[in-house]
Design an enzyme around this catalytic site. Structure first.
Site, short mmCIF file in Angstrom:
data_model
loop_
_atom_site.label_atom_id
_atom_site.label_comp_id
_atom_site.label_asym_id
_atom_site.label_seq_id
_atom_site.Cartn_x
_atom_site.Cartn_y
_atom_site.Cartn_z
N GLN A 91 0.84 -1.20 0.00
CA GLN A 91 0.00 0.00 0.00
C GLN A 91 0.88 1.25 0.00
O GLN A 91 0.56 2.25 -0.64
CB GLN A 91 -0.93 0.00 1.23
CG GLN A 91 -1.96 1.12 1.23
CD GLN A 91 -2.99 1.01 0.10
OE1 GLN A 91 -3.29 -0.08 -0.36
NE2 GLN A 91 -3.49 2.14 -0.35
N SER A 119 -5.67 1.18 4.92
CA SER A 119 -6.44 0.64 3.78
C SER A 119 -7.29 -0.56 4.18
O SER A 119 -6.82 -1.47 4.87
CB SER A 119 -5.49 0.21 2.67
OG SER A 119 -6.22 -0.47 1.66
N HIS A 132 -8.06 -2.78 2.24
CA HIS A 132 -7.47 -3.95 1.58
C HIS A 132 -6.56 -4.73 2.52
O HIS A 132 -6.41 -5.94 2.38
CB HIS A 132 -6.70 -3.52 0.33
CG HIS A 132 -7.59 -3.16 -0.82
ND1 HIS A 132 -8.02 -4.08 -1.75
CD2 HIS A 132 -8.16 -1.98 -1.19
CE1 HIS A 132 -8.81 -3.49 -2.64
NE2 HIS A 132 -8.90 -2.20 -2.32
N ASP A 158 -11.18 -5.19 -4.97
CA ASP A 158 -11.63 -4.39 -6.11
C ASP A 158 -12.04 -5.36 -7.21
O ASP A 158 -11.24 -6.22 -7.60
CB ASP A 158 -10.51 -3.48 -6.62
CG ASP A 158 -10.10 -2.43 -5.59
OD1 ASP A 158 -10.94 -2.09 -4.74
OD2 ASP A 158 -8.95 -1.98 -5.65
N GLU A 196 -16.53 4.61 -5.39
CA GLU A 196 -15.76 3.48 -5.95
C GLU A 196 -16.70 2.31 -6.19
O GLU A 196 -16.85 1.44 -5.33
CB GLU A 196 -14.63 3.06 -4.98
CG GLU A 196 -13.54 4.11 -4.82
CD GLU A 196 -12.27 3.56 -4.15
OE1 GLU A 196 -12.25 2.37 -3.81
OE2 GLU A 196 -11.33 4.36 -3.98
N HIS A 203 -15.17 -1.23 -5.41
CA HIS A 203 -14.56 -1.64 -4.13
C HIS A 203 -15.63 -2.27 -3.23
O HIS A 203 -16.54 -1.59 -2.75
CB HIS A 203 -13.92 -0.44 -3.45
CG HIS A 203 -13.28 -0.77 -2.12
ND1 HIS A 203 -11.91 -0.88 -1.94
CD2 HIS A 203 -13.83 -1.04 -0.90
CE1 HIS A 203 -11.65 -1.18 -0.67
NE2 HIS A 203 -12.80 -1.29 -0.02
ZN LIG Z 1 -10.31 -0.95 -3.24
#
Ligand SMILES: [Zn+2]
Length: 262
Positions: free
Chosen positions: A142, A168, A170, A177, A226, A229
């Site tokens: 990241q 994040s 993630h 994503d 997004e 996401h």
């Molecule tokens: Zn993402």
């Protein structure tokens, strides 16, 4: 026939007809209270059903919002992960991947993988080919991404679409994503208008995923829209949020908004 016998027979007939007459009479009378009883019985059966259908409310305390093992873990710009956090149950899910399965980003938390696979299969059944674009990202990866975005677009712009290392979603292993086979609209808002993006917006909740950064919620989530996401929170919460006007975790759980870093 002797007269006595005739009288006896008469008495028997009278007794029998009186008995059946009484039964009928009794039925009529007992039916009246029966109607009332059945009414109150109906009420009694309705009440517990109502209780079942409308429980005290969705239990928002069922899982912790600040624990890494929790499906409801809320991570945002003001709720960073523990330094260097790595999920304990990372594995490459058996779905269509954008990159080689040796790539770190192709990993995902096992706790969310069964729902992920079910979602990809359901999309496939609807002729929609989802692609797992990017799942887990370590703090180090990241950092690389974020630094390159800052170099490219400047810090202020990068902060609108890329998390600083250690914040994040993630990194939780619970977010990914989505993209498409053609990688058309990859990480672009136009993904919302592709069959993949439209399918996810309509169906992801059934598989425990939410669109974590909805349109028009940047002042709450800290991120632009997004449509690619997705964050796994489990079907219970995802479905509840789908039916709720609160479309972000911050709104749903009444957490402080997180437009920026502290
Ligand atoms: Zn993402």
């Amino acid at each position: 026939m002797p007269k006595k016998l005739l009288i006896l027979l008469g008495v028997i007939i009278l007794a029998v007809s009186l008995y059946f007459g009484w039964l009928k009479f009794h039925d009529v009378f007992t039916e009246i209270p029966l109607i009332n009883t059945s009414n109150s019985e109906n009420e009694e059966t309705v009440t517990p059903e109502l209780k079942d259908e409308a429980p005290a409310g969705f239990d928002k305390t069922k899982y912790a919002l600040d624990k890494s093992a929790s499906p409801w873990w809320v991570v945002n710009k003001t709720r960073p992960l523990p330094a260097g956090y790595v999920p304990a149950d990372l594995a490459v899910p058996d779905v269509r991947l954008r990159l080689a399965d040796s790539e770190e980003q192709m990993k995902f938390s096992k706790s969310a993988t069964a729902d992920l696979i079910a979602m990809f299969k359901a999309a496939e059944a609807d002729d929609v080919q989802l692609v797992f674009g990017s799942g887990y990202r370590s703090e180090a990866l990241q950092r690389q991404f974020y630094n390159s975005y800052v170099a490219q677009d400047g810090k202020a712009a990068a902060d609108r679409y890329s998390a600083r290392p250690g914040t994040s979603e993630h990194q939780t292993g619970l977010a990914f994503d989505a993209t498409s086979v053609s990688q058309n609209c990859h990480l672009e808002i136009c993904y919302a208008n592709l069959p993949e993006g439209m399918w996810l917006a309509a169906n992801a909740h059934e598989y425990g995923f939410i669109l974590r950064y909805p349109d028009g919620k940047e002042s709450i989530t800290g991120y632009q829209y997004e449509p690619w996401h997705l964050r796994w929170v489990g079907t219970e919460l995802a479905t509840e949020m789908n039916n709720s006007s609160a479309k972000t975790l911050e709104e749903f759980f009444g957490l402080p908004v997180a437009p920026d870093y502290l």
